[in-house]
Design an enzyme around this catalytic site. Sequence first.
Site, PDB file in Angstrom:
ATOM      1  CG  ASP A   1      -1.630  -1.112   1.601  1.00  0.00           C
ATOM      2  OD1 ASP A   1      -1.539  -2.096   0.868  1.00  0.00           O
ATOM      3  OD2 ASP A   1      -2.332  -1.085   2.622  1.00  0.00           O
TER       4      ASP A   1
ATOM      5  CD  GLU B   1      -7.098  -4.972   3.989  1.00  0.00           C
ATOM      6  OE1 GLU B   1      -6.489  -5.519   4.920  1.00  0.00           O
ATOM      7  OE2 GLU B   1      -6.800  -5.156   2.789  1.00  0.00           O
TER       8      GLU B   1
HETATM    9  C1  FRU Z   1      -3.976  -3.513   2.627  1.00  0.00           C
HETATM   10  C2  FRU Z   1      -3.362  -3.929   3.938  1.00  0.00           C
HETATM   11  C3  FRU Z   1      -3.704  -2.934   5.030  1.00  0.00           C
HETATM   12  C4  FRU Z   1      -2.606  -3.138   6.023  1.00  0.00           C
HETATM   13  C5  FRU Z   1      -1.435  -3.396   5.131  1.00  0.00           C
HETATM   14  C6  FRU Z   1      -0.434  -4.357   5.712  1.00  0.00           C
HETATM   15  O1  FRU Z   1      -3.318  -3.973   1.504  1.00  0.00           O
HETATM   16  O2  FRU Z   1      -3.793  -5.232   4.271  1.00  0.00           O
HETATM   17  O3  FRU Z   1      -5.006  -3.088   5.550  1.00  0.00           O
HETATM   18  O4  FRU Z   1      -2.431  -2.017   6.819  1.00  0.00           O
HETATM   19  O5  FRU Z   1      -1.946  -3.924   3.920  1.00  0.00           O
HETATM   20  O6  FRU Z   1       0.723  -4.418   4.948  1.00  0.00           O
END
Ligand code: FRU
Length: 492
Positions: free
Chosen positions: A38, A221
């Site tokens: 992300d 998310e």
């Molecule tokens: C989304 C996610 C988020 C989390 C991160 C962990 O892709 O699952 O929710 O904070 O990646 O790397």
Amino acid sequence: MISEKLQKARDFERQYQHFLDEERPRFHVTGGIGWINDPNGFSVYRGEYHLFFQYHPYSTKWGPMHWGHVKTKDFIRWERLPIALAPDTEMDQDGCFSGSAIELPDGRQLLMYTGVCKVRRSDGVIEEIQNQCIAVGDGVNYEKYEGNPVLDASDLPEGGSEIDFRDPKIWREDGLYYAVMGNRSADGSGDVLLYKSEDAFHWTYVKKIESCRNEYGRMWECPEFFPLDGKQVLLTSPMEMAPVGLEFHAGYGALCLIGTYDKDNLVFHRERVQSIDYGLDFYATQTLEALDGRHIMIAWMQNWATTTSQPQGIRLFGSMTLPRELSIRDGRLIQNPVRELENYHGRRVAYENVLVDREVNLSGISGRVLDMTVTVHPANESGYHWFKLNLAKDGEHCAVIRYKPGANTVRIDRTRSGGRFDIVHVRDFLVRPQQGAIKLRVVMDRNSIELFVNDGEQAATFLIYSTEEAEAISFEADGSVLVDVEKYDLDL
Ligand code: FRU
């Protein structure tokens, strides 16, 4: 103070990153080395645009999350900065998960992120819990706040899960700080929670701003919530989506809810729900408001479902999309490449009204790093069954974008684009009827294709795996069409 863990990660990145320069896309953000997911902390700081990202430099697999860091003045050329965060405190020892950033009135930059740590329950079971943490710095180095976590299980609404409580997105409004974050509620699906603060360090729960209710996927998310062109927009990335017609596909999605916001009562009225990107590799969006007021969105150009299907021998995994300008037209989210891309337009090759009634190649139209717009019209009243734009082509390979005017569908197809895993390679999506005409803008950066249909009404992003020798482009139709083509090489 720079911890041993952070120093080790910084040294590791610095030592190896230059070996990978030949492998990188030209203008899409990657990690220095290893794995990224992300985008985080996409924001303005001291007049520049900063971007952090979920980072595991040590391998091309997801691991204990660090925050990588780059900055830019124009969203196209990025400068790499030292890794910003490592999982080096009690509250984030198992990962510094996604979050956001803001410039404080005193000139410091505040990062708000999810700290992950393991706890042993009274029955002996070990669980990973998530809480929200803060770090403050000068745009290069960050100190974790001694009051961490600033939000934990005690700040959740009834039934909220401390195992899925993450991805704070902070903003400032009317002299207060607000943040939304994702949480799993008692029904097993996602809620978006709103918190507020006077100083960005002390937070209180306000309310649920929106709930998934098991309708659009499950856990939501990376939410964010902002006004756009007179509407209010909630973006989120749901896990476990179920398909709905051609609008939503199964798996990890990226969702845009458009509505209005009653600020006095803090109530969001949902009016429309749509996919953000109709391609194969797009997740976890983040936006900023640029210095000139544009809303710019970036996302992870990957998909959790395919992260274990990595080509052999790679040393870099994951990149960001091209930043995109957002707007709302006819109640829908519109996305177009940031206009700064045009500053890198090199050689132009253009054609008008080319008759395509079989497969046609056009002199000067080829390449893998380019910005090309193709406009298609029926050549006569009998219309046509389909038009194909064939990209990244050689004798063996071809990535296809096909438009069928009768069904108003576009298909992206990378079945023959060098991929050697049995993953999803084809996706269809609906476009708005335009009496047989369609405009396809394609931005390619070596192994990525970002398609923008009809001036940004739909976007579809996908990666291809063929080597760069596969660089031919052809135009093909079943029936007769007239095609305009304008292609720029990108000088980057
Ligand atoms: C989304 C996610 C988020 C989390 C991160 C962990 O892709 O699952 O929710 O904070 O990646 O790397």
